[in-house]
Each structure stands twice: as structure tokens, then as C-alpha cells.
Design a protein around this motif. Structure first.
Motif, PDB file in Angstrom:
ATOM      1  N   VAL B  84       4.924 -39.091  30.291  1.00  0.00           N
ATOM      2  CA  VAL B  84       4.251 -39.618  31.474  1.00  0.00           C
ATOM      3  C   VAL B  84       2.843 -39.060  31.670  1.00  0.00           C
ATOM      4  O   VAL B  84       1.870 -39.803  31.753  1.00  0.00           O
ATOM      5  CB  VAL B  84       5.082 -39.300  32.742  1.00  0.00           C
ATOM      6  CG1 VAL B  84       4.351 -39.793  33.974  1.00  0.00           C
ATOM      7  CG2 VAL B  84       6.457 -39.922  32.642  1.00  0.00           C
ATOM      8  N   ARG B  87      -0.580 -40.043  30.092  1.00  0.00           N
ATOM      9  CA  ARG B  87      -1.170 -41.337  30.460  1.00  0.00           C
ATOM     10  C   ARG B  87      -2.017 -41.243  31.720  1.00  0.00           C
ATOM     11  O   ARG B  87      -2.629 -42.202  32.145  1.00  0.00           O
ATOM     12  CB  ARG B  87      -0.072 -42.371  30.691  1.00  0.00           C
ATOM     13  CG  ARG B  87       0.755 -42.634  29.460  1.00  0.00           C
ATOM     14  CD  ARG B  87       1.969 -43.486  29.801  1.00  0.00           C
ATOM     15  NE  ARG B  87       3.016 -43.287  28.825  1.00  0.00           N
ATOM     16  CZ  ARG B  87       3.074 -43.936  27.670  1.00  0.00           C
ATOM     17  NH1 ARG B  87       2.165 -44.830  27.371  1.00  0.00           N
ATOM     18  NH2 ARG B  87       4.038 -43.698  26.807  1.00  0.00           N
ATOM     19  N   LEU B  88      -1.956 -40.073  32.375  1.00  0.00           N
ATOM     20  CA  LEU B  88      -2.603 -39.963  33.682  1.00  0.00           C
ATOM     21  C   LEU B  88      -3.941 -39.229  33.643  1.00  0.00           C
ATOM     22  O   LEU B  88      -4.652 -39.189  34.634  1.00  0.00           O
ATOM     23  CB  LEU B  88      -1.678 -39.221  34.659  1.00  0.00           C
ATOM     24  CG  LEU B  88      -0.359 -39.918  34.993  1.00  0.00           C
ATOM     25  CD1 LEU B  88       0.559 -38.970  35.732  1.00  0.00           C
ATOM     26  CD2 LEU B  88      -0.612 -41.151  35.827  1.00  0.00           C
ATOM     27  N   ARG B  91      -6.843 -41.186  34.656  1.00  0.00           N
ATOM     28  CA  ARG B  91      -6.721 -41.900  35.926  1.00  0.00           C
ATOM     29  C   ARG B  91      -7.336 -41.093  37.065  1.00  0.00           C
ATOM     30  O   ARG B  91      -7.603 -39.902  36.926  1.00  0.00           O
ATOM     31  CB  ARG B  91      -5.242 -42.138  36.249  1.00  0.00           C
ATOM     32  CG  ARG B  91      -4.492 -42.921  35.203  1.00  0.00           C
ATOM     33  CD  ARG B  91      -4.986 -44.349  35.150  1.00  0.00           C
ATOM     34  NE  ARG B  91      -4.142 -45.140  34.248  1.00  0.00           N
ATOM     35  CZ  ARG B  91      -2.993 -45.691  34.629  1.00  0.00           C
ATOM     36  NH1 ARG B  91      -2.568 -45.539  35.855  1.00  0.00           N
ATOM     37  NH2 ARG B  91      -2.290 -46.388  33.771  1.00  0.00           N
ATOM     38  N   ASP B  95      -3.656 -42.023  41.451  1.00  0.00           N
ATOM     39  CA  ASP B  95      -2.575 -42.385  40.532  1.00  0.00           C
ATOM     40  C   ASP B  95      -1.757 -41.155  40.161  1.00  0.00           C
ATOM     41  O   ASP B  95      -0.530 -41.212  40.031  1.00  0.00           O
ATOM     42  CB  ASP B  95      -3.153 -43.015  39.257  1.00  0.00           C
ATOM     43  CG  ASP B  95      -3.592 -44.450  39.505  1.00  0.00           C
ATOM     44  OD1 ASP B  95      -3.354 -44.932  40.628  1.00  0.00           O
ATOM     45  OD2 ASP B  95      -4.174 -45.064  38.600  1.00  0.00           O
ATOM     46  N   LEU B  98       0.616 -40.200  42.986  1.00  0.00           N
ATOM     47  CA  LEU B  98       1.764 -41.097  43.105  1.00  0.00           C
ATOM     48  C   LEU B  98       2.745 -40.946  41.982  1.00  0.00           C
ATOM     49  O   LEU B  98       3.960 -40.896  42.192  1.00  0.00           O
ATOM     50  CB  LEU B  98       1.264 -42.526  43.153  1.00  0.00           C
ATOM     51  CG  LEU B  98       0.891 -42.822  44.574  1.00  0.00           C
ATOM     52  CD1 LEU B  98      -0.054 -43.955  44.632  1.00  0.00           C
ATOM     53  CD2 LEU B  98       2.150 -43.095  45.375  1.00  0.00           C
ATOM     54  N   ALA B  99       2.212 -40.874  40.747  1.00  0.00           N
ATOM     55  CA  ALA B  99       3.115 -40.790  39.606  1.00  0.00           C
ATOM     56  C   ALA B  99       3.921 -39.496  39.675  1.00  0.00           C
ATOM     57  O   ALA B  99       5.126 -39.486  39.397  1.00  0.00           O
ATOM     58  CB  ALA B  99       2.328 -40.854  38.308  1.00  0.00           C
ATOM     59  N   PHE B 101       4.584 -37.798  42.408  1.00  0.00           N
ATOM     60  CA  PHE B 101       5.513 -37.930  43.542  1.00  0.00           C
ATOM     61  C   PHE B 101       6.767 -38.675  43.074  1.00  0.00           C
ATOM     62  O   PHE B 101       7.889 -38.300  43.403  1.00  0.00           O
ATOM     63  CB  PHE B 101       4.832 -38.695  44.682  1.00  0.00           C
ATOM     64  CG  PHE B 101       5.591 -38.718  45.986  1.00  0.00           C
ATOM     65  CD1 PHE B 101       5.512 -37.645  46.852  1.00  0.00           C
ATOM     66  CD2 PHE B 101       6.370 -39.801  46.350  1.00  0.00           C
ATOM     67  CE1 PHE B 101       6.201 -37.652  48.057  1.00  0.00           C
ATOM     68  CE2 PHE B 101       7.067 -39.816  47.554  1.00  0.00           C
ATOM     69  CZ  PHE B 101       6.974 -38.735  48.409  1.00  0.00           C
ATOM     70  N   ALA B 102       6.555 -39.708  42.255  1.00  0.00           N
ATOM     71  CA  ALA B 102       7.694 -40.442  41.702  1.00  0.00           C
ATOM     72  C   ALA B 102       8.550 -39.521  40.842  1.00  0.00           C
ATOM     73  O   ALA B 102       9.783 -39.592  40.870  1.00  0.00           O
ATOM     74  CB  ALA B 102       7.201 -41.631  40.877  1.00  0.00           C
ATOM     75  N   LEU B 103       7.897 -38.633  40.071  1.00  0.00           N
ATOM     76  CA  LEU B 103       8.658 -37.693  39.231  1.00  0.00           C
ATOM     77  C   LEU B 103       9.532 -36.775  40.084  1.00  0.00           C
ATOM     78  O   LEU B 103      10.647 -36.429  39.698  1.00  0.00           O
ATOM     79  CB  LEU B 103       7.704 -36.850  38.384  1.00  0.00           C
ATOM     80  CG  LEU B 103       7.077 -37.557  37.186  1.00  0.00           C
ATOM     81  CD1 LEU B 103       6.091 -36.628  36.490  1.00  0.00           C
ATOM     82  CD2 LEU B 103       8.162 -37.984  36.205  1.00  0.00           C
ATOM     83  N   ILE B 106      12.669 -38.570  40.894  1.00  0.00           N
ATOM     84  CA  ILE B 106      13.546 -38.687  39.726  1.00  0.00           C
ATOM     85  C   ILE B 106      14.203 -37.336  39.416  1.00  0.00           C
ATOM     86  O   ILE B 106      15.415 -37.256  39.213  1.00  0.00           O
ATOM     87  CB  ILE B 106      12.748 -39.194  38.516  1.00  0.00           C
ATOM     88  CG1 ILE B 106      12.219 -40.600  38.804  1.00  0.00           C
ATOM     89  CG2 ILE B 106      13.600 -39.182  37.268  1.00  0.00           C
ATOM     90  CD1 ILE B 106      11.229 -41.120  37.793  1.00  0.00           C
TER      91      ILE B 106
END
Lengths: 378, 306, 328
Positions: B84, B87-88, B91, B95, B98-99, B101-103, B106
Motif C-alpha cells: 500500500v 503507492r502513496l 500523493r 490521500d 485517508l489511506a 486511516f483505512a489501514l 483493517i
């Protein structure tokens, strides 16, 4: 738009009629995800065990996860009442969620039976005919601890709790019964995990005992750090930090600690023995305090349904108030504000084989009612 | 108030500061070298604690548990970086926020799914339990003293690593000028994975060390994460030196504020309300400290330009 | 000219109206409640989007304004309900259960808070700005938890929803109408703002500060103004949200709330006027549908969010209309 609505209602009538003859619908809103899910899981498992053992047709239980978020709980309650048309709501673990859900739910004509939280407002000024608490009023276990401290000859307690309403209620409850001096009184940050500073204060305070209310992970942290600190004053706490689910995580640090509870697995009555055995067989673990409360709640509802339909509100309410069921706590009755009048025991943490658990060593308060019943005008 | 109590509280502040440094070091390295803001750093702390609790449960060895925490967090960190995080890098911060925060979602729910909803058991080994007497008559828990020493040793090691080794030179070069190290022929993507895994390992170790005296449970990383952010913002993002200074400052402020504010309030209030009001202010203290420092130095104590 | 995006916007805003009306005719009040929640959260997102999309300010502290709006409702209504005067000087004020007054108070106080936080935070930029807004949010969160006069962590419960002249707010569809109209007004306002000289200057400041300074505008003032407007709209949403639940608690101030409001904006598409509408609606649907499937539904939410950030950078609207207009 009005006509459309009329048509839709006409179409809906047969459906409603079919539903009406069917059954009692119970909505359970409890915490099944995130931190604190353990408590909700136990209440649910205890509750469903009783429903399955009973096995009657016509009782449907809908279970939803509130994620410990007050707004989620309110919305689930709205849905259960408005869309699913439940007769009875239950399941909430936390006082702040109960305060968000219960007043609105009872105002909409639904019964609410609390299997865990007992905020003082709902026992006193905001009591409601359709609200019953099957567990305890929040102060009860702390009051019993205060009474026990007197009996044990403790004269100079150091008390601590998190800085939030339940924490303040806890220390107020302890002080209500406790007759000695206070060596110190501190409020810690909610969710705090390091208690080194507080333990140092305890050490320096000259106290003869420590009383703490630190639910969940906070209590685990406190006990482990306390055990490693070399301070060896006796510790007393409410059952929440010493219950079956949590005790294994505390480990040796909890051994010998006295704690107060209205239930324990060694209370000697047939209902309790059967409950402990059945719970262990079905779920493969020892039941907790919360499981016992869920189990009692379900059995109370079933006992009332034997006498009246939930839709016949007055009769059903009277049947709940009579509380004629075999509680795993032994004697159980409701006070005038629909809160329990019950014995509260003092337990000690012991080790049975590899498992940490509790045994009852004394009765803290007998037939104890809460302090707010007088404020309830019902 | 005796001086012994004050000294003991200073040691407690030091211990909290050292722990925060282990968390903050990874965050600040990752930001300095890769320009990435990683909210999921607290999840790696949690992974370390859970791995340690699991291994301690199987083997009974605390040392193996610590090694497991390092290994598990480093592996998780490297995996996350490969799948993951890389890829950031190009960015914007939005981004990244958020990414990661999503982790968090999960990791937290995934851990709960694997280990259940109840806290796990992890305890201090018997050879580190109990108090020791320090000069001056202070009784202090041996384990906390050990944490302080481990933390200081790691801090020293980290400074050496960055000042003296080839990797350290590459890291510093990366902080100064990202294009340059590519031009020097360094395998950037390998370096990035390595730095991320190193930061993750430190967080995991912190989780395991702290887990032994706190509770090992889902979500344990979030309060620490926010504190660690406060630390690196105060210290200046990207600066290891700043992370150390910020960590000690936050550790001291939080500990001493929590102890002395209520007593200060008790001078002019009754004890119960002083305890409550003092505790309220103490819980806001580090944020007030951070706002104050940023007012004077908008990019932190040791920060260049953000 | 109608672009694909504006067609889609019309479709969304119409759908948000039709779904609850259909639910109303089918007597499914809970669907209306969900739609109301979506409208209110979208409003919060519209507020954040002015700072985030238009001004390029990544605030991780908007829960502060959301919560202040909520507490404005909670405190005014609690006093009105208990007949305890809020203050007696300079005039007797007993609180209020009138929505318009509550909204006004919510907007004023959240704007004031945004002014103070903005003045302090906008001196920094980049990651420091993200973190300092987060810190201010946490400061208020801990304050609310220990503020026992208004319930502390338990929050404040209001038994009856507040009143709006001429409407029965307890009827779900009428309360939905209020939220929907306010959302539409806010969308119109945000659209005008973006096209106004102020909005253009703000967008220019986001892309190139020097150019803005060269024409004699100070980027700091532009950003601060936008931040205050943004905070005020989010505060208004907070007051409505508290009224929807008849309840306010510190949870509204937590950094998870800030993260969620940001998720609405991103799910829909950053800088797109209707992004928050799409995002909030999608989020509510996911929560509703996935929550029924598994206790661990947040794993799926996390995965979905991750996929959107990594592979569908324009968010839902971007995925549907392509990249014809990245910032609007």
C-alpha cells in the motif's frame, strides 16, 4: 402524495395483521465490535442461552451492534421501534449509550430492560414505568465496597476513578457507605493506560487501602503496574475489573484482591448451577458477570410473557415488576423505581487450576436498594 | 510533598517520554525520508504487543516475546509498505491520511477477528518484577527502569545508525534531497522499505514493552499514536533529535501536570472539585503545550521547513 | 451547458429527495431517518469541503465545530427543558427549544471557534496544519468529557426534538425536509462562493501563493475567512445531527468523527461540490448494508476506502463522470 400514502397503507394492512398475531419481538442493541465488545458478546450469549433453553415459539430476538457509539445506538433504536416494531428493547452496556436511548425509547411506548448500565438519572428523576434495570444501579457495587471497607477495619482509603460521570458516581457511591478518612482522591484521564504517577502518590499518601474504579483496559493496566510497584496495600474494586473475561489478562496481579459483585459462579442455587454448566458447555468458557445479567434479563422477560402479552402494557409491566423467575443470583426483587433490591457480595480472586476466577467470601450489603429511589415519582 | 515523590514522578515522566520516543522515531523517520504521514503507526504498535502476548503465551519467554514483537511489526510494516504505502509517496497528504486511516480500520478489526474481543495476557517476567531501591531512598519498579534504559540505548543506537553508517548517510541524503540519492545509485525502493520496517519494528517493540504493564487490546495504539504525533510536531517533523526532545517534553508535561495541577487547584478549591478540575486541565495540557510551541516556532523545535 | 457531472449532481440530489418520499409512502420511517442522517452528514462535508477542496486546508479537527454545534443544541435545549435559566444577566435567558435560534447560536459559536483555531493554526502549513487542527479537536474532546455540568462523557439527552415554527419536527419526513432544504441552500451557497471573486482568489492561493500576493491579497486572510465559513457550516450540521439523535456527547468531538467527515468528502470526490452528498449517502448505505452482514464490517469499509484512495482518486463522482473537471 396523500393518496399514494393511503394506497400504500391499504396494501400494508394485511401484512400488519399477519404480524400482529405472531409474536413478541425483542430488540437487542449491544456492543459487538471495537473495544469493549467482550461485554456485549457476553450479554448476548447469556441472553440467547436463556431464549434457546426456553425454546418457545413466538419470541423473536433482533440483535444489532452499536459499536459503542451513542448516535449509532439511537439510530438502531429508532429503526427497531419504527420499522421492526419491537415490543421490548434491551442489551445496552454503557451508561452514556443508555442515557441516549432509554428516555426516547420509553417515551415511544416500548419496554426497556437494562442488562448492565444503571445511570443514576434513570433510577431517580428520570425513572419511567416502562424502564426496568435487571443489573444494578451504577452506585451499588461501590456502595458495597465502602460498606466492606468499614467491616474490614480500613480507616484511610486512597480512591481513584476516571474523570467522567460514571467515575464520579463510583467514588460518590464508595464515600456514601465508607466511614473512614480519605488519604487521597484522584480522577484520572479516561482511557489512561499508565498509572505510575498515581501509584507514586498512593505510596506517598500513607493510605491503608486503595479503592479504584477503572473499567476495561484501564483496570488491567493499573493492577499490573500496581503489582510491580512494590506497594502492597490491600486493593478493593468493583467486579468489573475482576470479571471472568478480563481476569486472565490481569493474571497473578489480581490474586487475592477483594471485589464486589451481585453474582458469582459459586452462588449456590439450582438455577445458577445449571446456568454455569450450560453456558460452559455451549460456549466453551466460564460465564462472566455480564453473561449472568443477560441470562437473568431474558428469563425475566420470559417469566412475564407467561403471564401477559407485551402488547398488554399494564399487565406486562405488572408481571415484570413481580419478577417471578429463578434468578441466578438467588433472591431477586424490584424496588419501587424498577431497580433491583438485592444482596451484593464480596469476592476474592483465586486460581482454580490454570484459570483465575472468584469465590465469595462475605456479603457486603443485604437487600440493598439504590439511593435514588426516593427521587423517582412514578 | 516530598522530594522523593517529585523525583519518582520525574522518572515516570522520563519513562513515558522514552516510550513515546520509540513510537515517534519511526513516524518522524518515515516522514523525513519518504514525506509520508502514517496514521497506521499505532496499529504496528498493537501488532507488536499482540505478537509478544501470543509468543509469551506459547513459550513463556519474555525475551522471545520481545523478539517476536520486533519481527512481527517489521514484517507487517514491510508488507504494508510493499502493498500500500509505496503507492502513496507521490500523493498529497490528504490521500495519505485517508489511506492510512483505512489501514487502521483493517488492522484493528482484523486483529479482533484473529484474537477475539477480550484483552490478552502479557506480564512482566519475574526477573524484572518488583521494585528496586535507588540512591536517595526511591523505590522504583525495576521494569520501568529497564524500559528507560532500553529506550535510551535504542535512542543512542539510532543516533549512531544515522550519523555513522551507510544506511544513515542514505537516510540523511534522502531527507535533504530525494532526487539526489537516486542519482547516487541507491536502490530507493529498498531503502524506503527498510526505513519503514525499522520504524515499524520500533513501534512494535514499544507496544510489547508497554503491553507487559498495560492491557494488550484492540485500539491500544490510537491514544499513543496521537501523543506521538504531538511529539513529532513539537520536535519538528523529520528530526530524530526533535523527536527525542519532544518525547521527553510531552512525557514530563503529561506526568507532572497530571500530578501537580490538582494539588495546585486544591490551594483554592475543595479537594473533590480540585481533583476533577485539575484532571480536566491536565488532560488538555499537552495540546496547549503544542499549540503554544507552534505559535512561537511554526515548524517545531528542530524543524526546518515543513 | 449541462456537463455529465452536473447531470449526476441533479440525479443525486433528486434521489436524496425521492428515496425518503417513497419510504414515507411505504411507511418505512427508518429509511427517512437514514436519508436525514445522510443529508446532515453531507452538510458537514459541504462545510469541510470549503476548507479542504476549495482552500486546500487539510483539517483533521472539524469534529470540533461539529461538536460545538451539537453542544449549542444540547445546552440550549437542556436549559429550556429543565426551566433552569442559562444566565440571568444582562437579561433572563432560559435556553431555547426553537431550532432557528439554536442554529444561529451554533453557527456563531462554531464560527468563533473556527476563527480562534484558524488564527492559530493557519500560521502553520502542511503536516503541521493537519496535526494542530487534530490537537485542537482533542483539546475540546477532553474538555467535553470532563465538563460534568453538561453530562461529561454521558452526554446530554433531550427527550423531545426541538421545534420549528409551523412544522412537527418529530415527524421524520418533516424533519427530513428541514435538513434537506438546509443542505440545498448550503450547496447553492458553496457553488456561488466557489465562483465568486473570493472563491477564485482562494483557489488561486491554493495553487500558487505568490500570484495571489502579487495582486495585493493576503492568502492568510483568504484562508482564515474560508476556514471560518467552513467551520460555521459544519457547526450547523452538528446542531442538526444532535437534533436528529435528540442527543449530544463528546463522541461528536472525537478525531474519529473528523476522520469520518473527511471520508464523506473523499468518497464522493475532493473539491467536487456534490462530493460530500455522494460520499455521505454511500457511507450510510455501506454502514447499513455491511453492518448487517458481519460484525467485522469495518474491515470491508477500510478495504473499500483504501481501494478508492489508491485507484479511484476522483472518488465516486470521479469514477462516474471521469476526469472532466477535477476541481470545481
Amino acid at each position: 402524495m396523500k393518496t399514494i400514502r393511503m394506497l400504500a397503507m391499504a396494501a400494508a394492512i394485511p401484512v400488519l395483521a399477519a404480524a400482529a398475531q405472531a409474536e413478541t419481538k425483542i430488540g437487542m442493541i449491544t456492543t459487538l465490535s471495537g473495544g469493549g465488545a467482550g461485554l456485549g458478546v457476553d450479554v448476548r450469549d447469556g441472553f440467547m442461552l436463556a431464549i434457546e433453553q426456553d425454546g418457545r415459539d413466538g419470541v423473536e430476538v433482533v440483535i444489532e451492534d452499536d459499536q459503542r457509539k451513542p448516535d449509532a445506538a439511537v439510530q438502531i433504536a429508532d429503526r427497531m421501534i419504527q420499522s421492526e416494531k419491537v415490543d421490548i428493547l434491551t442489551g445496552i452496556i454503557w451508561s452514556n449509550l443508555a442515557m441516549a436511548v432509554v428516555p426516547a425509547a420509553t417515551a415511544q411506548g416500548v419496554f426497556y430492560l437494562s442488562p448492565n448500565a444503571g445511570p443514576s438519572a434513570l433510577a431517580g428523576k428520570r425513572c419511567h414505568p416502562n424502564y426496568f434495570n435487571v443489573a444494578w444501579q451504577n452506585d451499588n457495587l461501590h456502595e458495597a465496597a465502602g460498606a466492606y471497607a468499614n467491616e474490614a477495619g480500613l480507616k484511610n482509603s486512597f480512591i481513584l476513578a476516571p474523570n467522567y460521570p460514571a467515575g464520579k458516581d463510583a467514588l460518590t457511591g464508595y464515600k456514601r457507605m465508607y466511614g473512614g478518612e480519605l488519604a487521597g482522591e484522584i480522577y484520572t484521564k479516561l482511557g489512561q493506560t499508565d498509572y505510575a504517577a498515581e501509584i507514586a502518590q498512593i505510596r506517598a499518601s500513607g493510605a491503608d487501602s486503595v479503592y479504584f474504579f477503572l473499567p476495561g483496559g484501564m483496570g488491567i493496566s493499573f493492577l499490573k503496574q500496581y503489582a510491580g510497584s512494590g506497594v502492597d496495600l490491600p486493593v478493593v474494586g468493583p467486579a468489573f475489573s475482576f470479571d471472568q473475561g478480563i481476569l486472565q489478562a490481569v493474571g497473578e496481579a489480581a490474586l487475592g484482591v477483594k471485589n464486589t459483585s451481585q453474582w458469582n459462579k459459586d452462588i449456590d442455587n439450582p438455577a445458577n448451577t445449571a446456568f454455569v454448566a450450560a453456558f460452559q458447555e455451549k460456549y466453551g468458557r466460564l460465564p462472566s458477570l455480564y453473561a449472568s445479567q443477560g441470562y437473568d434479563t431474558a428469563n425475566l422477560i420470559l417469566s412475564a410473557l407467561n403471564k401477559a402479552e407485551a402488547s398488554d402494557q399494564d399487565a406486562f409491566r405488572a408481571a415484570l415488576q413481580a419478577a417471578e423467575f429463578d434468578s441466578v443470583r438467588g433472591d431477586f426483587k424490584f424496588g419501587p423505581n424498577h431497580h433491583p433490591v438485592q444482596d451484593i457480595y464480596v469476592r476474592e480472586v483465586i486460581k482454580e487450576g490454570d484459570v483465575f476466577t472468584n469465590k465469595i467470601i462475605a456479603t457486603g450489603l443485604s437487600d440493598h436498594a439504590d439511593a435514588y429511589a426516593g427521587e423517582c415519582k412514578m | 510533598m516530598t522530594y522523593i515523590l517529585v523525583l519518582e514522578q520525574i522518572l515516570n515522566g522520563l519513562q513515558l517520554g522514552v516510550m513515546l520516543f520509540l513510537m515517534a522515531a519511526g513516524l518522524t523517520l518515515v516522514f523525513g525520508v519518504m514525506g509520508l504521514i502514517n496514521l497506521a503507526h499505532g496499529s504496528l504498535y498493537m501488532v507488536g504487543a499482540f505478537a509478544a502476548a501470543a509468543v509469551a503465551g506459547w513459550t513463556g519467554s519474555f525475551l522471545l516475546a520481545l523478539i517476536a514483537s520486533l519481527a512481527a511489526a517489521a514484517t507487517a510494516g514491510a508488507l504494508v509498505e510493499l502493498v500500500v504505502i509505496r503507492r502513496l509517496y507521490q500523493r498529497d497528504h490528504l490521500d495519505q491520511v485517508l489511506a492510512t486511516f483505512a489501514l487502521i480500520l483493517i488492522f484493528s478489526e482484523g486483529t479482533r477477528w484473529l484474537f477475539g474481543s477480550f484483552p490478552l495476557f502479557l506480564d512482566v517476567p519475574s526477573y524484572l518484577s518488583g521494585p528496586v531501591s535507588l540512591p536517595g531512598g526511591i523505590e522504583y519498579p525495576l521494569y520501568r527502569l529497564t524500559i528507560i534504559l532500553i529506550g535510551l540505548a535504542i535512542a543512542a543506537g539510532l543516533f549512531l545508525l544515522i550519523a555513522r553508517t551507510r544506511i544513515g548517510i542514505q537516510i540523511r541524503a534522502g531527507e535533504a534531497d530525494r532526487e539526489m540519492i537516486a542519482a547516487l545509485g541507491v536502490d530507493i525502493s529498498k531503502l524506503y522499505t527498510l526505513v519503514f520496517a525499522l520504524g515499524a519494528a520500533l513501534a512494535g517493540l514499544a507496544g510489547a514493552l508497554v503491553g507487559a504493564i498495560q492491557s494488550v487490546q484492540v485500539g491500544m495504539g490510537e491514544p499513543v499514536l496521537i501523543l506521538a504525533f504531538v511529539v513529532i510536531v513539537i520536535g519538528g517533523i523529520g528530526s530524530i533529535k526533535g523527536a527525542l526532545a519532544g518525547a521527553l517534553l510531552v512525557g514530563m508535561t503529561d506526568t507532572l501536570g497530571g500530578v501537580f495541577l490538582p494539588q495546585l487547584f486544591a490551594v483554592f478549591m475543595d479537594p473533590a472539585s480540585a481533583a476533577s478540575a485539575g484532571a480536566s486541565l491536565a488532560s488538555m495540557l499537552i495540546y496547549i503545550l503544542m499549540a503554544a510551541i507552534l505559535l512561537v516556532r511554526p515548524s517545531g523545535l528542530y524543524g526546518g521547513s515543513a | 451547458m449541462l456537463t455529465r457531472e452536473s447531470l449526476l449532481n441533479w440525479a443525486m440530489i433528486t434521489a436524496l429527495l425521492i428515496v425518503p418520499l417513497a419510504a414515507w409512502s411505504l411507511d418505512e420511517p427508518f429509511i427517512i431517518t437514514l436519508a436525514t442522517k445522510a443529508a446532515i452528514l453531507a452538510l458537514a462535508g459541504v462545510g469541510l469541503n470549503i476548507a479542504l477542496g476549495l482552500g486546500g486546508m487539510i483539517s483533521l479537527g472539524h469534529a470540533a465545530f461539529f461538536g460545538i454545534g451539537g453542544y449549542a443544541m444540547g445546552i440550549l435545549a437542556a436549559h429550556a427543558q429543565n426551566y433552569e435559566p442559562l444566565f440571568e444577566w444582562p437579561f433572563l435567558f432560559e435556553g431555547s427549544n426553537q431550532m432557528p435560534l439554536i442554529w444561529l447560536v451554533a453557527v456563531v459559536f462554531s464560527a468563533l471557534a473556527a476563527l480562534v483555531i484558524g488564527v492559530l493554526s493557519l500560521r502553520t502549513s502542511g503536516v503541521y496544519f493537519i496535526m494542530i487542527t487534530l490537537a485542537f479537536g482533542q483539546m475540546l474532546y477532553y474538555f467535553a468529557i470532563s465538563w460534568s455540568a453538561y453530562g461529561g462523557e454521558d452526554g446530554l439527552s433531550i427527550w423531545v426534538r426541538n421545534e420549528f415554527p409551523g412544522l412537527n419536527t418529530l415527524d421524520p419526513i418533516q424533519f427530513f425536509a428541514i435538513a434537506y432544504v438546509i443542505l440545498c441552500l448550503a450547496l447553492v451557497f458553496a457553488a456561488r462562493l466557489a465562483r465568486s471573486p473570493f472563491g477564485l482568489a482562494l483557489a488561486a492561493a491554493r495553487q500558487n501563493e505568490d500570484r495571489v500576493e502579487a495582486v495585493g491579497l493576503t492568502p492568510f486572510t483568504l484562508r482564515l475567512t474560508a476556514f471560518v465559513i467552513s467551520g460555521a457550516i459544519t457547526g450547523l450540521a452538528g446542531a442538526l445531527f444532535a437534533d436528529l439523535n435528540r442527543f449530544v456527547s463528546p463522541t461528536m468531538l472525537s478525531w474519529h468523527t473528523s476522520g469520518e467527515i473527511m471520508i464523506f468528502v473523499i468518497l464522493g470526490g475532493v473539491g467536487r461540490l456534490y462530493g460530500p452528498v455522494a460520499g455521505a449517502a454511500l457511507y450510510i448505505m455501506l454502514e447499513h448494508l455491511l453492518g448487517g452482514v458481519s460484525d467485522y464490517w469495518q474491515i470491508f469499509l477500510g478495504l473499500l476506502l483504501l481501494l478508492i484512495v489508491l485507484f479511484a482518486r476522483g472518488g465516486l463522482i470521479g469514477a462516474l463522470v471521469g476526469r472532466e473537471k477535477a476541481h470545481g
